[in-house]
Design a protein around this motif. Structure first.
Motif: not given
Length: 155
Positions: A128-152
């Motif tokens: 379960l922690p393995l699946a959760g961590a993989v999900a977090v890495v995949v979700l935060l690795g998406q382009g929309s996440a990068g755009d969110w954290f780089r927003r002004p």
């Protein structure tokens, strides 16, 4: 109803005597990324997964501690250690910059390694922690996440 367009404002002559064709901006016309209106679904989903992962770590170690003692509870909690640091970072997602995203990606990767070790040792629910961590890495690795954290952001 008229199909005519409104008249254009008069053009000011440029340096070489021709009319200037570019609009005047208060600052140079740099390309601005589109600012997301709200937190993207990928970032929100990563936040929810982190909340669930931290809660799961508490419940799992409490149950193991109730039935097997404190030492076993500590061993059961070990794969969830970085989930608690990720929990602190998840509360910063609405206002944080790209450093929080990078830290969350690194901690998610460390969580994957810890969870792999726990699963290899036969820790109950170690997957379960393995699946959760993989999900977090995949979700935060998406382009929309990068755009969110780089927003002004305004201060």
């Amino acid at each position: 109803m008229s199909n005519e367009y409104p008249a254009l404002p008069p053009q000011q002559p440029g340096r070489d005597g021709e009319a200037a064709h570019r609009p005047q901006y208060p600052h140079p016309p740099y390309p601005h990324p589109q600012v997301p209106a709200g937190m993207p679904a990928a970032v929100r989903a990563a936040q929810v997964v982190i909340f669930a992962l931290a809660g799961l770590g508490v419940v799992h170690s409490a149950l193991v501690g109730a039935f097997s003692g404190a030492e076993a509870a500590g061993r059961a909690f070990a794969p969830y250690l970085t989930a608690w640091v990720l929990l602190v970072l998840a509360f910063l997602f609405p206002s944080a910059g790209p450093g929080v995203r990078v830290a969350a990606l690194v901690l998610g990767s460390v969580q994957i390694l810890l969870a792999l070790g726990g699963a290899a040792q036969g820790t109950p629910f170690g997957i379960l922690p393995l699946a959760g961590a993989v999900a977090v890495v995949v979700l935060l690795g998406q382009g929309s996440a990068g755009d969110w954290f780089r927003r002004p952001r305004t201060r």
